[in-house]
Design a protein around this motif. Structure first.
Motif, mmCIF file in Angstrom:
data_model
loop_
_atom_site.group_PDB
_atom_site.id
_atom_site.type_symbol
_atom_site.label_atom_id
_atom_site.label_comp_id
_atom_site.label_asym_id
_atom_site.label_seq_id
_atom_site.Cartn_x
_atom_site.Cartn_y
_atom_site.Cartn_z
ATOM 1 N N THR A 69 0.838 -1.206 0.000
ATOM 2 C CA THR A 69 0.000 0.000 0.000
ATOM 3 C C THR A 69 0.871 1.254 0.000
ATOM 4 O OG1 THR A 69 -1.760 -1.138 1.178
ATOM 5 C CG2 THR A 69 -1.781 1.268 1.254
ATOM 6 N N ARG A 70 1.886 1.241 0.847
ATOM 7 C CA ARG A 70 2.796 2.393 0.937
ATOM 8 C C ARG A 70 3.522 2.611 -0.398
ATOM 9 N NH1 ARG A 70 3.967 7.044 2.266
ATOM 10 N NH2 ARG A 70 6.133 7.568 2.645
ATOM 11 N N ILE A 71 3.899 1.516 -1.049
ATOM 12 C CA ILE A 71 4.558 1.625 -2.365
ATOM 13 C C ILE A 71 3.590 2.249 -3.372
ATOM 14 C CG2 ILE A 71 5.445 0.264 -4.318
ATOM 15 C CD1 ILE A 71 6.622 -1.673 -2.184
ATOM 16 N N ASN A 72 2.312 1.837 -3.310
ATOM 17 C CA ASN A 72 1.312 2.438 -4.202
ATOM 18 C C ASN A 72 1.203 3.945 -3.978
ATOM 19 O OD1 ASN A 72 0.708 -0.005 -5.353
ATOM 20 N ND2 ASN A 72 -1.012 -0.434 -3.980
ATOM 21 N N VAL A 73 1.201 4.334 -2.694
ATOM 22 C CA VAL A 73 1.105 5.766 -2.377
ATOM 23 C C VAL A 73 2.274 6.515 -3.008
ATOM 24 C CG1 VAL A 73 1.249 7.458 -0.515
ATOM 25 C CG2 VAL A 73 -0.187 5.426 -0.243
ATOM 26 N N LEU A 74 3.495 5.995 -2.787
ATOM 27 C CA LEU A 74 4.678 6.664 -3.311
ATOM 28 C C LEU A 74 4.669 6.673 -4.835
ATOM 29 C CD1 LEU A 74 7.402 5.370 -0.839
ATOM 30 C CD2 LEU A 74 6.600 7.715 -1.107
ATOM 31 N N ALA A 75 4.256 5.542 -5.434
ATOM 32 C CA ALA A 75 4.226 5.458 -6.898
ATOM 33 C C ALA A 75 3.268 6.523 -7.448
ATOM 34 C CB ALA A 75 3.786 4.065 -7.331
ATOM 35 N N GLY A 76 2.117 6.665 -6.792
ATOM 36 C CA GLY A 76 1.151 7.682 -7.217
ATOM 37 C C GLY A 76 1.753 9.067 -7.111
ATOM 38 N N GLN A 77 2.461 9.312 -6.003
ATOM 39 C CA GLN A 77 3.049 10.645 -5.798
ATOM 40 C C GLN A 77 4.162 10.916 -6.799
ATOM 41 O OE1 GLN A 77 4.078 10.424 -1.667
ATOM 42 N NE2 GLN A 77 2.100 11.257 -0.991
ATOM 43 N N ILE A 78 4.936 9.860 -7.111
ATOM 44 C CA ILE A 78 6.023 10.046 -8.089
ATOM 45 C C ILE A 78 5.433 10.373 -9.463
ATOM 46 C CG2 ILE A 78 7.851 8.840 -9.352
ATOM 47 C CD1 ILE A 78 8.409 7.320 -6.679
ATOM 48 N N ALA A 79 4.396 9.645 -9.860
ATOM 49 C CA ALA A 79 3.763 9.899 -11.157
ATOM 50 C C ALA A 79 3.155 11.302 -11.180
ATOM 51 C CB ALA A 79 2.694 8.846 -11.430
ATOM 52 N N GLN A 80 2.602 11.710 -10.027
ATOM 53 C CA GLN A 80 2.040 13.057 -9.925
ATOM 54 C C GLN A 80 3.149 14.107 -10.093
ATOM 55 O OE1 GLN A 80 0.474 14.105 -6.065
ATOM 56 N NE2 GLN A 80 -1.224 15.223 -7.021
ATOM 57 N N SER B 260 12.938 3.459 -2.401
ATOM 58 C CA SER B 260 14.032 2.489 -2.392
ATOM 59 C C SER B 260 14.198 1.854 -1.017
ATOM 60 C CB SER B 260 15.338 3.158 -2.817
ATOM 61 O OG SER B 260 15.869 3.905 -1.736
ATOM 62 N N LYS B 261 13.638 2.492 0.005
ATOM 63 C CA LYS B 261 13.694 1.872 1.341
ATOM 64 C C LYS B 261 12.668 0.750 1.451
ATOM 65 C CE LYS B 261 15.250 6.103 3.581
ATOM 66 N NZ LYS B 261 14.857 7.248 4.381
ATOM 67 N N LEU B 262 11.687 0.755 0.567
ATOM 68 C CA LEU B 262 10.628 -0.252 0.624
ATOM 69 C C LEU B 262 10.865 -1.403 -0.341
ATOM 70 C CD1 LEU B 262 7.527 2.116 0.735
ATOM 71 C CD2 LEU B 262 8.883 1.237 2.620
ATOM 72 N N VAL B 263 11.527 -1.114 -1.463
ATOM 73 C CA VAL B 263 11.670 -2.135 -2.501
ATOM 74 C C VAL B 263 12.866 -1.759 -3.361
ATOM 75 C CG1 VAL B 263 10.079 -0.934 -4.070
ATOM 76 C CG2 VAL B 263 10.357 -3.399 -4.278
ATOM 77 N N ASP B 264 13.454 -2.751 -4.032
ATOM 78 C CA ASP B 264 14.591 -2.408 -4.889
ATOM 79 C C ASP B 264 14.087 -1.649 -6.114
ATOM 80 O OD1 ASP B 264 13.431 -4.978 -5.116
ATOM 81 O OD2 ASP B 264 14.854 -5.512 -6.684
ATOM 82 N N VAL B 265 14.756 -0.541 -6.401
ATOM 83 C CA VAL B 265 14.257 0.407 -7.398
ATOM 84 C C VAL B 265 15.325 0.690 -8.436
ATOM 85 C CG1 VAL B 265 13.662 2.819 -7.724
ATOM 86 C CG2 VAL B 265 12.673 1.573 -5.830
ATOM 87 N N THR B 266 14.935 0.728 -9.715
ATOM 88 C CA THR B 266 15.799 1.336 -10.730
ATOM 89 C C THR B 266 14.971 2.405 -11.425
ATOM 90 O OG1 THR B 266 15.211 -0.468 -12.201
ATOM 91 C CG2 THR B 266 17.384 -0.562 -11.193
ATOM 92 N N ARG B 267 15.662 3.437 -11.927
ATOM 93 C CA ARG B 267 14.923 4.528 -12.558
ATOM 94 C C ARG B 267 15.530 4.839 -13.905
ATOM 95 N NH1 ARG B 267 15.851 10.044 -9.424
ATOM 96 N NH2 ARG B 267 15.306 10.922 -11.436
ATOM 97 N N LEU B 268 14.677 5.363 -14.771
ATOM 98 C CA LEU B 268 15.123 5.754 -16.095
ATOM 99 C C LEU B 268 14.587 7.152 -16.330
ATOM 100 C CD1 LEU B 268 16.619 4.585 -18.503
ATOM 101 C CD2 LEU B 268 14.418 3.852 -19.433
ATOM 102 N N ASP B 269 15.505 8.146 -16.513
ATOM 103 C CA ASP B 269 15.064 9.525 -16.691
ATOM 104 C C ASP B 269 14.738 9.799 -18.148
ATOM 105 O OD1 ASP B 269 15.371 9.882 -14.065
ATOM 106 O OD2 ASP B 269 17.307 10.916 -14.174
ATOM 107 N N GLN B 270 13.645 10.451 -18.377
ATOM 108 C CA GLN B 270 13.228 10.777 -19.736
ATOM 109 C C GLN B 270 13.558 12.227 -20.048
ATOM 110 O OE1 GLN B 270 12.316 8.502 -21.703
ATOM 111 N NE2 GLN B 270 11.815 6.853 -20.253
#
Lengths: 315, 560
Positions: free
Chosen positions: B168-179, B210-220
């Protein structure tokens, strides 16, 4: 190298934190006297400790079993010594009897034999402190040798004075891993001397008691050959008893050796357990002292650096 | 000429002001998480051509930009993720470690007490006190199995809650990142300048993630960042999010794995409803794919420490109950009647089933980790392995026993009849006593003539040191106690490893953060210098303006 202010001000905290947690741990170790506060502190040593603990627990029980076995054997051996002296007394009485004795002397012997008979019967029905009949095989709750009206001078000889209602089994106790020691015996071989199906000791004595006294008709008085037969029965019983006594002596010797071994192993294992588990207090206090010094240094360093700022000098 | 001088002076004042503002912004945000220090870049304005050459036209502020290193950011994300994983695993495995290995909480004391009591019965078999002692020791042992299993099952339930909360917390952060992506792309499109503070805030969210799950990012190119988790699964793509939910684990329906939605949705709907739910379809399980962050730590702990410990405990309980029962049934009780089960039969009759099946473990390495369901139909026995769902039919017990399942079954009393069913599983939690009266203890061996016989009690006592577990190389290698200790050691080793890795990654995070901050962090002394620098530039520019003004005055005076 460039350093940012947050890192500069907080870098001292790492040292303080590490020293504090190390001191907390040392404190707990010293308070409990334990080397490990959780298995994960040393998984390998923990398994050794647990395995040693189990071995010690088993050995402690074996030691208790050995004590119980020793008590049982000691108890039995005391009773058997009594049986031995009773048998010898009966033998002496019969050897000292002659068909030629007058009625009064025969009567006196018969009376004494009656006493021995009662004693032998009660010894055969000995109970241990918990109330178990020790010579009843596994029927420990049943009186093994019943006195069905024997020794009362019935005429002709009673014949069915006693009967053994115990079982032939003997008790074993586990005195070491896989080593079981026999701690009870069967008096069948003694009281029914010979091959067990042979002559019954108590019946023989009963017959003597019945036939010796004054009141019997002359034909009933046992002749010398009959008396010799009685004596032979007693000799067989004494021999059988000696066999049991040797077995007990052997078992006690083995038990003594085993107890010595068990005790020294227990000491060894307790020491090993202590070495693994117990904290070296002196070393721990030394480490605590060292940590204290470095904590104080870290705190002082923090106090010194945290107040540094160029802004203080800009008017 | 006069206006030109004033113009240059004004541009200098402007630039100095921008510098001072940026410095103030840096000072104000010295403690803001994720803030990267900003600086202005300025350049000389296009000069003006005169007969004697180019004359300067002043200064322009081109950009306020922040310091940024993709490499150092990546290092922080990676190490942060691993640190969180081991920290999460470490706190949890420490609990299991202490529970199983503690002298007062572990199994050994009860196990040893039980066998000591059996030997005491052997020492004095007809004595009701020794028999009562064995009965209590049996109850105590079963109770200890129950408690230990109960604690581990509670932990298992807690990991399900953890997975729910973390996804759930990952979903919150994912939503905020997309926002944040949306806002960044918008502001960039509107004025062509990087939105430094928005980017900093978004990247801080990524670091939280990244504290919740292993993350990689790709900048556009448009300033947005795409986020991938669990070894390459897309979580955020521009403005869309692939939401996380949960599915039942394939190998054990009682545990929940994180799963990622197969359909993406716009960030607004994820922000509106970030809750992770247990779903049956529409999501792909992430089991075995999450390797970092708190979620990775929870899963690693659950699959590597907790469930194996629970299975070990169940295996030991199964063998304890079946071995003790098998010996006990071979003896005679105080009244010389045939002995029954001592512990409740681990092959638990289901529903109205009366028939008894007596189990003997022949190779514990083959046992299903979760358990079995067994039913007797017209065509024979059907056995379901619960971890895989595999169903196998056997014509009769002989066929079942020959199948190499790791255990054999024998028909007990009453004998099983068609239509009956049994279940094996959770033995440690379900262990109990089958007998309640001292006279029911079968201390005497078969064929004994009285209650003074102790052959069966001796046989019970001998189970303490008998090798009954950890079948290997054609034979059992460990006693009950040794097998338990081995399990404690396994947990302890893993817990120690978690601690070790946590500490290692703690210092790696520290150095990665230090390295990054040394580039992007604010240094107050440096800002003090900048402040003085810009202040002096401002003062000087103001002075030139004053000079320009007085020159102009001089000129007017001449004309007057």
């Amino acid at each position: 190298m460039r350093i940012d202010s947050v890192t500069f001000f907080t870098s001292g905290l790492v040292g303080i934190r590490d020293n504090q947690s190390a001191m907390a741990r040392l404190n707990e170790q010293i308070a409990t006297g334990q080397n490990f506060l959780a298995p994960k502190d040393d998984p390998l040593a923990t398994q050794k400790v647990l395995d040693l603990g189990n071995r010690l627990a088993a050995r402690t029980q074996y030691a208790a079993n050995q004590t119980k076995a020793d008590l049982a054997l000691e108890y039995e051996s005391t009773v058997l010594n009594e049986v031995e002296s009773a048998l010898n007394k009966a033998r002496a009485l019969l050897v000292g009897t002659s068909p030629a004795f007058d009625a009064q002397a025969r009567d006196a012997h018969a009376q004494q034999l009656r006493g021995v008979f009662e004693h032998l019967l009660s010894l055969a029905n000995t109970q241990d402190p918990s109330g178990n009949y020790i010579f009843a095989g596994d029927k420990t709750t049943t009186q093994p040798f019943a006195n069905a009206g024997g020794g009362d001078g019935g005429n002709p000889p009673a014949g069915v004075v006693t009967g053994y209602v115990g079982s032939a089994s003997t008790r074993e106790v586990e005195v070491d891993t896989g080593r079981r020691l026999q701690v009870s015996d069967n008096l069948d071989t003694v009281y029914r001397a010979g091959d067990g199906a042979g002559v019954d000791l108590l019946q023989t004595l009963d017959e003597a008691i019945v036939r010796l006294p004054l009141s019997n008709p002359p034909g009933a008085i046992p002749d010398q050959a009959t008396l010799d037969g009685y004596i032979q029965t007693l000799d067989d019983a004494i021999n059988a008893l000696a066999g049991i006594q040797y077995r007990i002596a052997g078992a006690q010797t083995e038990l003594a050796d085993l107890t010595a071994t068990t005790n020294s192993l227990m000491t060894l294992e307790s020491n090993a357990l202590g070495d693994l588990q117990q904290l070296d207090q002196a070393a721990a206090i030394m480490r605590l002292k060292t940590r204290q010094t470095s904590l104080e240094a870290a705190e002082r360093a923090y106090a010194m650096t945290s107040s540094l700022s160029l802004f203080s000098y800009l008017g | 000429m006069g206006t030109g001088i004033l113009g240059i002076a004004a541009s200098g004042l402007n630039a100095a002001q921008a510098g001072i503002r940026t410095t103030q912004q840096n000072i104000a945000n010295v403690n803001t998480a994720g803030y990267r220090r900003q600086e202005i870049t300025q350049s000389s304005l296009l000069p003006q051509f005169t007969g004697y050459g180019y004359v300067g036209n002043g200064v322009a502020v081109d950009q306020v930009r922040h310091q940024y290193s993709q490499f150092l950011d990546g290092e922080v994300l990676l190490n942060q993720s691993q640190y969180s994983r081991y920290a999460a695993a470490s706190t949890r495995s420490a609990l299991v470690d202490k529970l199983l290995g503690g002298e007062n909480t572990g199994l050994n004391t009860s196990l040893n007490r039980f066998f000591a009591a059996a030997q005491e019965v052997a020492n004095d078999p007809a004595n009701s006190a020794t028999r009562q002692n064995l009965l209590s020791a049996g109850q105590n042992l079963a109770g200890r199995f129950n408690t230990l299993a109960g604690q581990l099952l509670e932990q298992r339930a807690a990991t399900n809650n953890d997975v729910q909360a973390l996804t759930t917390r990952i979903n919150v952060l994912a939503g905020q990142i997309a926002q944040a992506n949306a806002t960044i792309a918008q502001s960039r499109a509107a004025n062509g300048q990087p939105a430094n503070d928005l980017v900093d805030a978004r990247d801080q969210l990524v670091e939280e993630l990244s504290k919740l799950v292993d993350v990689t990012r790709l900048d556009q190119a448009d300033g947005t960042a795409d986020i991938f988790i669990g070894g390459g699964k897309t979580l955020v793509l521009g403005l869309s999010v692939y939401k996380l939910d949960m599915v039942q684990s394939a190998s054990d329906p009682a545990v929940h794995d994180p799963a990622i939605s197969q359909q993406s949705q716009r960030y607004t709907s994820v922000i509106a409803d970030p809750t992770s739910r247990l779903v049956a379809a529409g999501a792909s399980s992430l089991a075995g794919q999450v390797s970092g962050g708190e979620l990775g730590g929870v899963l690693a702990f659950r699959d590597g420490v907790l469930l194996p410990a629970l299975r070990d405990l169940n295996r030991i309980a199964l063998v304890t109950a079946s071995a003790v029962n098998n010996v006990h049934r071979g003896g005679l009780d105080y009244n010389l009647a045939a002995g029954g089960d001592f512990f409740s039969n681990p092959v638990v009759p289901q529903g109205a089933t009366l028939g008894e099946l007596n189990l003997t473990v022949t190779d514990d390495s083959l046992l299903d980790p979760v358990g079995y369901d067994i039913t007797l139909g017209g065509g024979g026995y059907s056995v379901t392995e619960l971890s895989t769902g595999t169903v196998t039919n056997y014509a009769n017990l002989a066929a079942l026993n020959g199948a190499g399942l790791g255990f054999t079954l024998a028909a007990g009393v009453p004998a099983p009849v068609a239509g009956e069913s049994w279940s094996i599983g959770n033995q440690a939690r379900g262990m109990g006593m089958a007998i309640t009266d001292t006279s029911q203890i079968a201390a005497a061996g078969a064929g004994a003539g009285g209650p003074g016989d102790n052959q069966n009690a001796l046989a019970l006592g001998a189970l303490q040191t008998a090798a009954l577990l950890n079948f290997s190389g054609g034979a059992f290698t460990d006693s009950l106690g040794a097998a338990y200790n081995r399990s404690v050691n396994r947990t302890a080793s893993l817990a120690a490893q978690d601690d070790f890795n946590r500490d290692a990654f703690d210092s790696l995070v520290q150095s990665a953060v230090d390295a990054r901050q040394s580039q992007v962090g604010v240094n107050l002394d440096e800002e003090a210098v900048n402040l003085v620098r810009y202040q002096q530039a401002y003062q000087a520019a103001a002075r030139t303006m004053q000079i320009a003004s007085s020159l102009f005055e001089e000129l007017l005076n001449v004309v007057r």
